[in-house]
Design an enzyme around this catalytic site. Structure first.
Site, PDB file in Angstrom:
ATOM      1  N   GLU A 185       0.848  -1.195   0.000  1.00 17.29           N
ATOM      2  CA  GLU A 185       0.000   0.000   0.000  1.00 17.29           C
ATOM      3  C   GLU A 185       0.884   1.246   0.000  1.00 17.29           C
ATOM      4  O   GLU A 185       0.930   2.008   0.967  1.00 17.29           O
ATOM      5  CB  GLU A 185      -0.976  -0.086   1.180  1.00 17.29           C
ATOM      6  CG  GLU A 185      -1.887  -1.318   1.033  1.00 17.29           C
ATOM      7  CD  GLU A 185      -2.631  -1.754   2.302  1.00 17.29           C
ATOM      8  OE1 GLU A 185      -2.675  -0.983   3.277  1.00 17.29           O
ATOM      9  OE2 GLU A 185      -3.169  -2.881   2.312  1.00 17.29           O
TER      10      GLU A 185
ATOM     11  N   GLU B  63      -8.612   3.939   4.388  1.00 22.75           N
ATOM     12  CA  GLU B  63      -8.271   3.228   3.160  1.00 22.75           C
ATOM     13  C   GLU B  63      -8.304   4.271   2.048  1.00 22.75           C
ATOM     14  O   GLU B  63      -9.362   4.806   1.717  1.00 22.75           O
ATOM     15  CB  GLU B  63      -9.275   2.106   2.864  1.00 22.75           C
ATOM     16  CG  GLU B  63      -9.312   0.993   3.906  1.00 22.75           C
ATOM     17  CD  GLU B  63      -8.214  -0.055   3.714  1.00 22.75           C
ATOM     18  OE1 GLU B  63      -7.438   0.059   2.735  1.00 22.75           O
ATOM     19  OE2 GLU B  63      -8.125  -0.979   4.542  1.00 22.75           O
TER      20      GLU B  63
END
Lengths: 320, 348
Positions: free
Chosen positions: B85, B287
């Site tokens: 990520e 997120e």
């Protein structure tokens, strides 16, 4: 409302009321003891209300969240390979558009729309679910109805869709069945681009190939974009077939693709794609044989699941 | 040696500072950047090594705040608990740069820097992050880099399933070859232990805990278990929805707010849940972009807009946290003082 929140709310109100009340009393009386009490009260309630727990076992179960649709009684355990996913299954009723059942179903509609309408210049993603409902069909599965907005990513055109899905249950899970009708998507006119791309690549004297699309930095070479988009659409056939109520698929990357000789006026490609399944977080490798022409659209002739490479995981500098 | 390392890093890249924050950086670049932040802002930035990874690398945070004599309240932010990520460490770097750039001129940021210390870990899963930079085939690595045990030959434990928060109960795998492998036991991973240790020492002082991930455009509140509610769920939702509104105002992006079991999937052993369980009242998972088109491989030209909107969201939460802690206390003190004054006049 969870009980702790209720108490916190009452305490805050009480402390403000206490302040007003006590200050009035103090002005009219000479009760210094009351004054001391006020100071103690206000100092104590001035700090953020916090429940400090020691240990970290599960807290006492509270009632369900105020915003949620009532949760079903059944807890469904699904076994996917070695991993266990335990989720509560929603019963019949209105769906919360921001909750996972509606979002997963909307993603399935997205995959379906790509299999029907996708091309190297048309790639559809869902934006928002507006409303939905689901209904158990006894011993057969569950039916969903959704209203959603989708977006075509190249032209940025939005469409409003009504969709119905059916997720069959039971052994040998088969693919979900989807019907959808959309308004507005046809506004993206891709005919000219598709035709130009088709003519450019149909002669077999310059077969194209590529790999790692997007690359590690998220970059896609402009000349590779239609192949990336075609890979996404082709992947939708697999993602649609493999979807159920416990999955959420996206294509993570085109690992590589190779153009093959054009056959029967169809461009042909071998693709190796990486799919990301969100609930398990797994990266799943598939190889596909894909054909496309402006008239016939995208077709996937063969698919082959690739095994995970466990020995590929060892640290890069090990000698054994 | 320090100077030559500094110049070696910069000679490989664009030299304008604006371009630095629109690109992804490997671990040695981020380490050099942390040193640079300390060097350029010695009054407000210090660093702390608070643990070691499996491969014995330092886990480092930057502590940022105007110094004071007393003990200060804190905000915790960590990025890069999942290696692939990459937008998350990029956001931590952006966040640090933003508060350092604005604290002298922006009265609100200045006030928060006075009253709070920011503890920011740009990369928590250092081993995993380095591995994801190794080559194209390792780019989508998620877990730590500890080897499997008991005959299981795969690598890595999911650090965000390894915390002592309903560990192993739901949304995990018990097979070390899978991406949500929760480890042999809670806190089997030194990275999770390092965070646990720090949070344990600081728990009286931490007002908010933010852990940054991608992708999906979500703001998740505790808990990951479907049957357990946080005591301040309503507050968490209200603040989370406020953050989503602030995010949308920047570039129009929609972020969905809710508990993980409601909007995404059930899971246990997350750092967010652990933070809430030990009493940190405001605990959120971000997120970041996108919603699946690029997924983990977000293009560099989206780093800046993603960071801008996430910064607005984070600031909403931090401002709420700060004002709740400091304004309600100040208001109480003011009311008390005015009452004393009134009383004194009456007595006279």
């Amino acid at each position: 409302m969870p009980i702790y929140t209720q108490l916190a709310f009452l305490r805050t109100t009480q402390s403000s009321l206490a302040l007003v009340f006590c200050s009035q009393i103090l002005v009219w009386s000479m009760g210094w003891t009351l004054f001391i009490l006020l100071v103690v009260l206000t100092v104590v309630h001035g700090n953020p209300t916090m429940t400090v727990r020691t240990g970290s076992g599960p807290t006492v179960g509270f009632d369900q969240h105020p915003n949620s649709v009532p949760l079903g009684e059944d807890i469904q355990t699904t076994t996917e390979g070695e991993s266990e996913v335990v989720e509560e299954v929603m019963t019949t009723g209105v769906l919360n558009p921001s909750h996972y059942p509606a979002r997963r179903a909307a993603t399935v509609v997205q995959h379906y729309l790509n299999t029907r309408y996708g091309s190297p210049y048309r790639w559809i993603f869902f934006s928002t679910v507006h409303s939905g409902s689901s209904e158990d069909v006894a011993e057969m599965g569950r039916k969903y109805q959704l209203e959603l907005t989708v977006q075509e990513m190249i032209s940025n055109v939005s469409g409003q869709c009504s969709a119905e899905l059916f997720f069959p249950e039971g052994e040998g899970q088969s693919a979900p069945q989807v019907q959808a009708s959309c308004e507005g998507l046809h506004q993206s006119n891709t005919t000219a681009q598709e035709e130009a791309f088709y003519q450019q690549h149909r002669a077999s004297n310059n077969l194209v190939s590529g790999n790692n699309i997007p690359d590690s930095y998220g970059h896609v070479e402009p000349s590779m974009k239609p192949f990336w988009q075609l890979g996404g659409v082709a992947s939708s056939f697999i993602m649609l077939r493999e979807s159920n109520e416990s999955t959420l698929y996206n294509m993570a990357q085109v690992a590589n693709f190779t153009q093959l000789e054009t056959e029967k006026d169809q461009l042909r490609f071998n693709y190796h794609v990486l799919l990301h399944e969100m609930i398990s977080q797994e990266i799943i490798h598939w190889k596909l044989l894909v054909t496309w022409s402006p008239e016939q659209g995208v077709q996937v002739l063969q698919t082959e699941l690739q095994p995970k490479c466990h020995h590929c995981e060892a640290p890069p500098n090990t000698t054994n | 040696m320090c100077v030559s390392m500094y110049s070696a890093v910069w000679s490989r890249e664009e030299t304008t500072e604006r371009n630095y924050y629109t690109r992804y950086h490997n671990m040695s670049e981020i380490t050099a950047w942390m040193e640079q932040m300390k060097r350029e802002n010695p009054d407000v930035v210090s660093s702390m090594v608070y643990g070691q990874t499996y491969e014995r690398r330092n886990i480092t945070l930057l502590k940022i705040g105007l110094s004071s004599t007393g003990r200060k309240k804190a905000i915790w932010m960590d990025c890069g608990i999942h290696a692939r990520e990459w937008i998350a460490p990029a956001f931590c770097q952006y966040f640090v740069r933003e508060i350092l750039r604005t604290y002298k001129t922006d009265t609100k940021v200045n006030e928060m820097m006075k009253n709070l210390d920011f503890y920011i870990t740009p990369v928590l899963n250092v081993d995993g992050y380095i591995y994801s930079w190794h080559n194209e085939s390792t780019r989508l690595w998620r877990k730590s880099r500890s080897p499997g045990t008991g005959g299981c030959t795969c690598y890595g434990t999911d650090l965000n399933r390894n915390f002592y928060a309903n560990w192993g109960m739901v949304g995990v795998s018990t097979d070390c070859c899978f991406e949500t492998y929760c480890g042999t036991k809670a806190l089997s991973e030194s990275e999770a232990w390092a965070v646990t240790d720090m949070l344990g020492k600081m728990r009286e002082d931490i007002l908010a805990f933010l852990t940054i991930h991608s992708y999906g455009q979500l703001i998740l509140v505790p808990y990951g278990h479907p049957n357990i509610s946080a005591p301040n769920y309503d507050e968490l939702m209200e603040v989370g929805l406020g953050a989503a509104k602030a995010i949308k105002a920047v570039h129009g992006m929609d972020y969905t707010v809710g508990t993980s079991p409601d909007v995404l999937y059930a899971n246990s052993g997350s750092s967010r849940d652990f933070a809430r369980l030990i009493g940190i009242p405001l605990s959120f998972t971000f997120e970041l972009r996108d919603k699946g088109e690029h997924g983990f491989e977000l293009p560099e030209d989206q780093i800046q807009p993603t960071c801008e909107e996430a910064y607005a969201g984070a600031q909403h939460i931090i401002t709420y946290t700060h004002d709740k802690a400091f304004y309600s206390y100040a208001a109480t003190v003011r009311a008390t003082l005015s009452t004393i004054i009134c009383l004194y006049k009456k007595v006279k």
